[in-house]
Design a protein around this motif. Structure first.
Motif, PDB file in Angstrom:
ATOM      1  N   ARG A   1      -3.155  10.085  -2.850  1.00  0.00           N
ATOM      2  CA  ARG A   1      -3.131  10.942  -4.036  1.00  0.00           C
ATOM      3  C   ARG A   1      -4.118  12.068  -3.855  1.00  0.00           C
ATOM      4  N   TYR A   2      -3.789  13.115  -4.564  1.00  0.00           N
ATOM      5  CA  TYR A   2      -4.736  14.220  -4.635  1.00  0.00           C
ATOM      6  C   TYR A   2      -5.527  14.053  -5.949  1.00  0.00           C
TER       7      TYR A   2
ATOM      8  N   GLY B   1      -5.257  13.010 -11.057  1.00  0.00           N
ATOM      9  CA  GLY B   1      -4.707  12.663  -9.738  1.00  0.00           C
ATOM     10  C   GLY B   1      -3.205  12.925  -9.663  1.00  0.00           C
ATOM     11  N   LEU B   2      -2.785  13.362  -8.500  1.00  0.00           N
ATOM     12  CA  LEU B   2      -1.360  13.647  -8.259  1.00  0.00           C
ATOM     13  C   LEU B   2      -0.881  12.886  -7.039  1.00  0.00           C
TER      14      LEU B   2
ATOM     15  N   GLU C   1       5.068  12.815  -4.482  1.00  0.00           N
ATOM     16  CA  GLU C   1       5.758  13.569  -5.517  1.00  0.00           C
ATOM     17  C   GLU C   1       5.493  15.059  -5.398  1.00  0.00           C
ATOM     18  N   VAL C   2       4.225  15.372  -5.049  1.00  0.00           N
ATOM     19  CA  VAL C   2       3.873  16.807  -4.914  1.00  0.00           C
ATOM     20  C   VAL C   2       4.619  17.454  -3.731  1.00  0.00           C
ATOM     21  N   LEU C   3       4.683  16.735  -2.631  1.00  0.00           N
ATOM     22  CA  LEU C   3       5.279  17.320  -1.398  1.00  0.00           C
ATOM     23  C   LEU C   3       6.794  17.110  -1.307  1.00  0.00           C
ATOM     24  N   ALA C   4       7.367  16.381  -2.249  1.00  0.00           N
ATOM     25  CA  ALA C   4       8.823  16.113  -2.152  1.00  0.00           C
ATOM     26  C   ALA C   4       9.645  17.385  -2.112  1.00  0.00           C
TER      27      ALA C   4
END
Length: 646
Positions: A13-14, A30-31, A35-38
């Motif tokens: 997570r970020y 947190g991300l 999901e962010v890079l999808a």
């Protein structure tokens, strides 16, 4: 943050945090990395797929382009190979070719043509080599006249897709004319031009045309040429409002000379006549031979009728000098008819016809002069044409009767033979003497049919006399010069003898001197055949021609008939008597009997008896008489005191 150590789901997570100002609080967020890079990974995969497809397509296009390029290169190679092969194949032939590309201005108009390819023969037509010809403009090839003609042909081919024609090129360095058969076909915006040298064909056609328009004997233009040239001359006269004259010229006395001296001499005279006419007329005048002894002169650019008269007078003067040929000498004159355009006729046919009519008027008025056309001449022509028509009808319907004039033997005073003389029993004019129609029959050729009719009628009469019984004497038949030379006289005589079942010894044939002046071998053969039938041959009107006694003897004539013009002179002087005596003496020495024609006085008879003439004929003895029941009725004898003592 590493998900493997920090989070239960093991996913990275970020994480981010920040103190909240004014509060004892720390905000943490947190991300999830997946999901962010999808979207990125999804976009990346799509880009990779697109790149792969584009690359594949580019590779395929490149392959296709390479294939097409190779194919085009191969086709160009094949085309170049075909062109090269065609060039090499045509180098040994007679045809040349080149490719012409139009050169246009900004408005799209064709200004010129450029040669972009050719074979060696194609370039040779323009007196260049292939390398020199390629790239040349049409405008630089020849002078302006030829350039305009060539450019016009090429332009028409571009407009219509195809053009064929003939092109006259300037003379080559050797001074020969050159003609080219030109063919151009449009292809892909260019013109494929084929050239073939037709100079020899054109020269051959020109020679044929010259032969068809040239009289082979004299070298002058002939009737065919006149039929083409005269209408054009009339058209020129019309365009300039000028005058034109036609002189129709007939040679006077030619037929008699031709019969007397033979056809070879006649040909020499015609050639000489043509030369005299050329010398007599103006340099720009045209002389032509229509046929036989007829010539015409076409005078253009005359101002008045007297111009034609002056030329006619020069022609008359040119024929005053006698003609000298290998066979002898001859005096030939001219009768000239003149027709003027536009005064006498408006077209070439009428102009020529009227000149002919005017010439005929000269003939009827004494010959050896010239005469301008006069509409009144039509009457004379119509009269002649009617007479000819009547004569033709008379022959077809046998309107002729035979008269017979006795010939007497001076030793016995009895009839030795008789001469058959034809008369025309015209249905409306009555009995017509031979001098009124025989010349016309000779001129028109009707003498051939009339002569055959006479032979048949005389033989038929002899057969009738034989069947009636009584003493018989031979009958002589006159055969004209034209009849003897153009008809098969031996066959006519043979057929008539067989048809009427008569003995050949009862028929004699009279020929004039002119009749036997042709080819000696042909004449001798015909005479031998007649003799072979058992028929005697007589020379009629001896002394009026130019034959010699020795020649007549070689031809094996039996009897010599001295012309009445010599008999008429007997008693008028010693010279005439001496001359007549010489003829009789020479004829006897050559084995021929002598007959004096035209005896009309007792004084003439007495002199002839003293000269030992064998026979006499004339009005003093008997006029020509119609046939009677028996031949003896026509036979008259001399009184006993007038019979010669032998």
């Amino acid at each position: 943050m590493d998900g493997g150590t920090s989070f239960g789901d093991k996913r990275n997570r970020y994480v981010g945090w920040q103190f909240v100002e004014g509060y004892p609080v720390i905000a943490i967020a947190g991300l999830d990395q997946e999901e962010v890079l999808a979207p990125y990974w999804k976009s990346r995969q799509a880009s990779i797929r697109n790149a792969a497809g584009t690359t594949l397509a580019l590779l395929l296009f490149t392959f296709i382009a390479m294939a097409l390029s190779v194919r085009l290169a191969w086709r160009k190679y094949q085309l170049d190979l075909v062109k090269a092969t065609y060039r090499k194949a045509t180098e040994g032939g007679s045809e040349g070719f080149y490719i012409a590309r139009p050169i246009r201005n900004e408005a799209g108009e064709i200004m010129d043509f450029q040669a972009i390819d050719c074979n060696e023969r194609g370039a040779a037509f323009f007196r260049l080599r292939r390398k020199e010809f390629i790239g040349q403009m049409t405008s630089s090839l020849y002078d302006q006249g030829v350039v305009q003609a060539l450019r016009g042909m090429l332009t028409k081919a571009m407009e219509t897709g195809r053009y064929e024609g003939e092109l006259a090129l300037p003379v080559d360095p050797r001074g020969h004319e050159r003609f080219v058969q030109f063919k151009a076909v449009r292809s892909d915006g260019d013109l494929a031009v084929t050239l073939r040298d037709i100079t020899h064909e054109k020269q051959h056609l020109r020679n044929l045309e010259q032969r068809s328009n040239e009289d082979l004997l004299t070298g002058l233009p002939n009737r065919s040429w006149v039929n083409t040239f005269l209408p054009d001359a009339v058209a020129r006269a019309v365009s300039c409002n000028g005058m034109l004259a036609v002189l129709f010229i007939d040679l006077d006395g030619f037929k008699e000379v031709n019969d007397r001296l033979g056809h070879a001499a006649g040909d020499d005279i015609l050639r000489n006549a043509g030369r005299r006419l050329k010398e007599a007329v103006r340099p720009h005048d045209n002389v032509a031979r229509l046929g036989g002894d007829e010539f015409i002169v076409i005078l253009e650019e005359i101002r008045q009728e007297s111009d034609a008269a002056h030329v006619a007078e020069r022609v008359l003067h040119a024929f005053k000098e006698i003609f000298r040929v290998r066979q002898g000498v001859a005096s030939i004159g001219t009768s000239i008819g003149i027709s003027i355009f536009p005064n006498d006729a408006k077209d070439a046919g009428a102009l020529l016809q009227n000149a002919d009519i005017a010439m005929y008027a000269v003939k009827t008025r004494g010959k050896h002069y010239y005469q301008f056309f006069n509409p009144a001449f039509y009457d004379a022509l119509q009269s002649r044409m009617k007479r000819e028509s009547d004569l033709r009808y008379a022959i077809e319907n046998d309107q002729f009767i035979m008269y017979y004039q006795a010939r007497l033997d001076m030793a016995t005073g009895r009839t030795s033979s008789m001469e058959a003389l034809v008369r025309w029993m015209h249905p409306s004019e009555g009995l017509i003497e031979p001098r009124e129609f025989i010349p016309l029959a000779e001129e028109t050729g009707l003498i051939l049919e009339l002569g055959e009719l006479v032979i048949d009628k005389v033989c038929a009469q002899i057969g009738k006399w034989m069947r009636d019984g009584g003493p018989m004497v031979p009958v002589s038949i006159n055969v004209s010069s034209r009849q003897f030379n153009e008809a098969d006289i031996p066959k006519m005589l043979f057929d008539a003898l067989a048809k009427h079942a008569i003995d050949a010894s009862l028929v004699e044939v009279e020929l004039t001197e002119s009749a036997v002046m042709g080819n000696i071998e042909d004449v001798s053969d015909a005479i031998n055949v007649i003799h072979g039938l058992g028929i005697k041959l007589l020379v009629d009107d001896f002394g009026t021609g130019y034959s010699s006694l020795s020649k007549l003897q070689r031809l094996d004539f039996d009897i010599l008939k001295v012309d009445k013009s010599f008999t008429e002179q007997l008693g008028k002087g010693k010279h005439e008597q001496v001359f007549f005596s010489a003829i009789i003496t020479m004829a006897h020495a050559l084995g021929m009997r002598v007959v004096a024609e035209g005896v009309e006085k007792k004084e003439q008879l007495d002199i002839l008896r003293e000269l030992l003439c064998d026979e006499i004929q004339g009005f003093y003895i008997s006029h020509p008489l119609a046939p009677t029941q028996a031949q003896s009725g026509l036979c008259q004898g001399l009184p006993k005191n007038m019979v010669a003592v032998q």
